[in-house]
Design a protein around this motif. Sequence first.
Motif, short mmCIF file in Angstrom:
data_model
loop_
_atom_site.label_atom_id
_atom_site.label_comp_id
_atom_site.label_asym_id
_atom_site.label_seq_id
_atom_site.Cartn_x
_atom_site.Cartn_y
_atom_site.Cartn_z
N ILE A 234 5.38 5.30 3.84
CA ILE A 234 5.65 6.43 4.65
C ILE A 234 6.60 6.25 5.67
O ILE A 234 6.30 5.35 6.63
CB ILE A 234 4.41 7.27 5.24
CG1 ILE A 234 3.58 7.76 4.11
CG2 ILE A 234 4.92 8.58 6.21
CD1 ILE A 234 2.27 8.40 4.68
N ASP B 233 0.83 -1.26 -0.03
CA ASP B 233 -0.02 0.04 0.02
C ASP B 233 0.80 1.40 -0.03
O ASP B 233 1.85 1.42 0.72
CB ASP B 233 -0.80 -0.02 1.21
CG ASP B 233 -1.68 1.22 1.61
OD1 ASP B 233 -1.83 1.98 0.68
OD2 ASP B 233 -2.40 1.32 2.57
N GLU B 234 0.48 2.17 -0.57
CA GLU B 234 1.28 3.38 -0.95
C GLU B 234 1.34 4.09 0.55
O GLU B 234 2.39 4.72 0.76
CB GLU B 234 0.82 4.41 -1.80
CG GLU B 234 0.75 4.13 -3.47
CD GLU B 234 2.34 4.26 -3.99
OE1 GLU B 234 3.02 4.94 -3.42
OE2 GLU B 234 2.67 3.27 -4.75
N LYS B 235 0.20 4.20 1.24
CA LYS B 235 0.40 4.72 2.47
C LYS B 235 1.43 4.08 3.62
O LYS B 235 1.94 4.86 4.33
CB LYS B 235 -1.05 4.85 3.00
CG LYS B 235 -1.84 5.78 2.27
CD LYS B 235 -3.48 5.63 3.13
CE LYS B 235 -4.40 6.58 2.29
NZ LYS B 235 -5.68 6.28 2.87
N SER B 236 1.52 2.94 3.34
CA SER B 236 2.32 2.09 4.35
C SER B 236 3.87 2.43 4.00
O SER B 236 4.88 2.05 4.69
CB SER B 236 2.05 0.66 4.28
OG SER B 236 2.52 0.19 2.92
#
Length: 260
Positions: free
Chosen positions: A15, A10-13
């Motif tokens: 960060i 996931d892109e958010k993960s």
Amino acid sequence: IVSIDPDIIDEKSMIGRDDYRDVLTVTIDGDDSKDFDDAVSIKILDNGNYELGVHIADVSYYVKEGTKIDEEAYFRGTSVYLVDRVLPMLPHKLSNGICSLNENEDRFAMSCIMHIDSKGNVTKYEITPSIIRSRKKMTYDNVNLILEDNIIPDGYEIGYNSVKEISKKINNSFYTMKGYDVESDEAKIIVDDACHPIDIKAREQRTGEQLIENFMIVANETVAGSIFYKNLPGIYRVHDKPNEKRIEEFIKFLSLHGYT
């Protein structure tokens, strides 16, 4: 058990993770390896030194403390390697999937990035959560063709120059200078299609195997040193002093067979 899709990052993960996907990274393992939990990246620096990255699959992101999967892994303690198969500590979905540094797949890792001079000294390092992408699943046999015979196997053009250059720079440095010698004989059992043992051969410790062994040792030393100097809690495997009584018994046993 795993609250996120175990096949997709996931892109958010991402960060808070350093992105090394543009750095040439490869895995190097035996022909019969099923999962790939470590990878290496190599980059020549402007000052003639090189940047070595050792990347270990970040299993902790997917296995959270106190979950059922964590409890089962704790109960099993380790994966069990049989002559023809592996009984993994974690489900295949993780050990052979998202936690395996498969070729051309984005994967989360814990990375030890080290700047190393011509004498094998680590002059600078960083230990960081990361995202990587292995560009090639290499085998020891094919890497040895590059290092020992100057032959480029099909598909190995991508990593040829880096592997060759690093092998040249690492020669006569690192642990040849520091006096390490961890070479040991390991047996490999050959089985037929019915899993009956038909032969036992010694695993070869050739140039490629020694290269990766040195990479892993310097990464372990760097991480252990970082933990030590920061006064952080750490786990070390320590081999205690041999028991004198047991040594005496062993010497007697050898003498009965004519050995001193």
